[in-house]
Design an enzyme around this catalytic site. Sequence first.
Site, PDB file in Angstrom:
ATOM      1  N   ARG A 661     -23.686  -6.533  -8.041  1.00  0.00           N
ATOM      2  CA  ARG A 661     -24.730  -6.976  -8.415  1.00  0.00           C
ATOM      3  C   ARG A 661     -25.324  -5.897  -9.148  1.00  0.00           C
ATOM      4  NH1 ARG A 661     -29.106  -9.874  -5.426  1.00  0.00           N
ATOM      5  NH2 ARG A 661     -27.428 -10.912  -4.433  1.00  0.00           N
ATOM      6  N   GLY A 734     -22.429   0.601  -7.983  1.00  0.00           N
ATOM      7  CA  GLY A 734     -23.055   1.625  -8.537  1.00  0.00           C
ATOM      8  C   GLY A 734     -22.478   1.674  -9.942  1.00  0.00           C
ATOM      9  N   GLY A 736     -23.634   4.293 -12.362  1.00  0.00           N
ATOM     10  CA  GLY A 736     -23.809   5.771 -13.114  1.00  0.00           C
ATOM     11  C   GLY A 736     -22.726   6.252 -13.850  1.00  0.00           C
ATOM     12  N   GLU A 737     -21.616   6.082 -13.288  1.00  0.00           N
ATOM     13  CA  GLU A 737     -20.497   7.019 -13.871  1.00  0.00           C
ATOM     14  C   GLU A 737     -19.265   6.145 -14.519  1.00  0.00           C
ATOM     15  OE1 GLU A 737     -20.221   8.899  -9.914  1.00  0.00           O
ATOM     16  OE2 GLU A 737     -19.646  10.916 -11.284  1.00  0.00           O
TER      17      GLU A 737
HETATM   18 MO1  MOS Z   1     -22.357  13.136 -10.729  1.00  0.00          MO
HETATM   19  S1  MOS Z   1     -21.056  14.092 -11.725  1.00  0.00           S
HETATM   20  O1  MOS Z   1     -21.984  12.693  -9.452  1.00  0.00           O
HETATM   21  O2  MOS Z   1     -23.696  13.735 -10.939  1.00  0.00           O
END
Ligand code: MOS
Length: 770
Positions: A661, A734, A736-737
């Site tokens: 989501r 998540g 972010g990465e």
């Molecule tokens: Mo990150 S490399 O989990 O800020």
Amino acid sequence: MTRAPERSRPAPPTPSPAQAVGRPLDRVDGPAKTAGLARYTADHHVPDLAHAALVHATVARGRITGLDTADAEAVGGVLAVLTHHNAPRMTPPAPVSALDLSTLAPGTTVDYLNTDRVHWNGQPVAVVVADSPDTARQAARLVRVTYEVEPAVTDFAAAQDDAVPLRGTLLVLGEERTGDAERALATAPVVVDHRYTTPAQSHHAMEPHATVAVWNGDRLTVHEGSQDVDWARRHLARRFGVPLAGVRVLSPHVGGGFGGKAPVWAGTVLTVLAARATGRAVRMVLSREDVIRTVGGRTPTVQRVALGAQRDGTLTALLHTGVSQVGRVGGTPEPVGSQSRHLYAAPHIWIRHSTTTLDVLPTAHMRAPGEAVGTFALESAVDELAVALGMDPVELRMRNEPDRDPLDGKRFSRRDLRAAYARGAERFGWAERTPSPRSMRDGHWLVGRGVATAFHLPVRLPADVTVRLRADGTVLVRCAFHEIGVGAATAQTQVAADALGVPVEAVTVEHGDTELPVGPQAGGSGQTASVATALLEACEELKRSVLALARRSPSSPLRGRRLSELRAGRGGLYRADAPDRGETYGVILTRAGRAEIEVRTAAGTRLGRTLQQARAAAGWFRDRRRWVRAVTGAHFCEVRVDEHTGEVRVSRWLGVFDVGRVVNPKTATSQLRGGIVMGIGAALSEETLVDPRTGRTVNPGLAEYHVPVQADLPRIEVDYLDEPDPTTPLGLLGVGEVGITGVAAAVANAVHHATGVRVRDLPVTLDRLL
Ligand code: MOS
């Protein structure tokens, strides 16, 4: 403003709020940031502030034999020159348990300024404190240091042969295998087997690392751009031998963090030390060069990927091994085979990680450690296999898409890479690509298109949250999580608004301060889901408490009702079966004579916190045994390569992600787009150049270390499936990465399609194409 005082909150509008989660709301911190009102660490002025600057070692390994500080001390305005001769003693934290962050946080155990030993070229050997930043810097240049140089290992290429296989632990990926990959490889009809390399990379967040430290007796207040204020606080308490309760770390706004602001580095330690030694409040803002010399970055890697397949493209063997580097005084390895355990349905798989130890700055995490560079090798190799088979690279991937985890048969909590590729191929016009290399061109531009798979495993961490509901209908959420510029506070505002059925305008979120309940690190793509999990729990508890108040009143329409029969909405609780029957929180609280009501997820005691952490850790390990909880994506890239100069321009980009989501499409898209930008930098230009003879980084600044700028980038299209994960609260995973993963391979694959040249060493610079 995310930390506006309570009375300045606008009164909430009365109409029923639309659902907030899933809407592309503007960031709640946007106005403060665009108006220049958001204060970052270096913006903090405290009375009687002094300034510090670092002096860096110029040799890789040895002993300091002479320190001449007289010239520096003679500069007007210099308050102190601190060296290992006069610096107060500190105690670098030792791990207290296997799960203690200090076992992972690089740089934790470095004995800054308490030793004559030099561990890396660039290690701080002195700190100058002065009444202005310029004076401190000028004087720092006048400190003369002599060394007895000792032999040092500083050449990664030469040190690869000494690499030692990592033993896997709960927190470190070692070796994993199923079947016999080497044997399957030997008998496979089609094989690709190549070596790929990726260079060291440095952390270049927009905001360089900065610290303001103020001592008051044994009490310490630190302003710090941090991805982990709780760890900073614990680290500093241990290192300086002062009670934890007296240490406060504030980090309301952080100008970017990609892993480099999660550990505690020299700048932080030595600012606190300088304040201790001089009795002054001290600020240190690292220069770009200081960051590169003292903040660990990404390790270089050398990787082998070997794939064996049947002629129809069915994979029979997948082998991925890699070497990364750590410093002799610390560092985190890069588990380059992480994604290779989960991406393809091969019956024989062998993954191994090894490390080699150099006399260098401890290496550290940088956005998607493992997968960011591991996908370059794996997804390049898959493309090479597609070429060898004469098969479309999307089709090859889909042919080997596993139903269950290929290593141990665990279920994926959700995974729809097929849908991501299908949507991407459609939107990108993949079918128009002609398969042969050098078959598409536009004048002197060779045009190429490539794909690669994105993959990441978001973590989940414990979080402690308080939620306060006031009789005026406003809500205050408090948790020491981190706003590193991604809209983290906005996301929690949306989650709280929906959970309580109030408008987002009624919700204020406080974060970035160790005085608040302990939050998770902003890392591992886990912060938003981790805080949201705790926040949802707190909101349930809060509604239960409100209902208990309501039920005491004979006149309440909620009397005799259970929470499961009610819906939160319109600023109160209403019956699901009779939506006009209910009342607002304001009515309930006012009738009960309560100005506000507050709940907390963990008891504010140490025991409560420990129990909460144990529960969260147990849940995480239980989940890990049950399923693979991953996010995936499909990158589509078009490049144009100048046939005469080899110049590479990325001309189109589409990433389609399967990330569970999405709380806020606007901030999530920015996150994913930022990851793609960072990946394009890794693909084409980013490289920390270390002199192999001396271990000295020779490009410690943005003039020589090239990150992509606007002119280097096309419009980057981001799309996602937006399907909730069935195993997590709200279906969150998540974002972010995952964006950076696969990017470098997509670029290199497109470059191969454009030019016929396969580049297996990042970055893909023009000299490698001519
Ligand atoms: Mo990150 S490399 O989990 O800020």
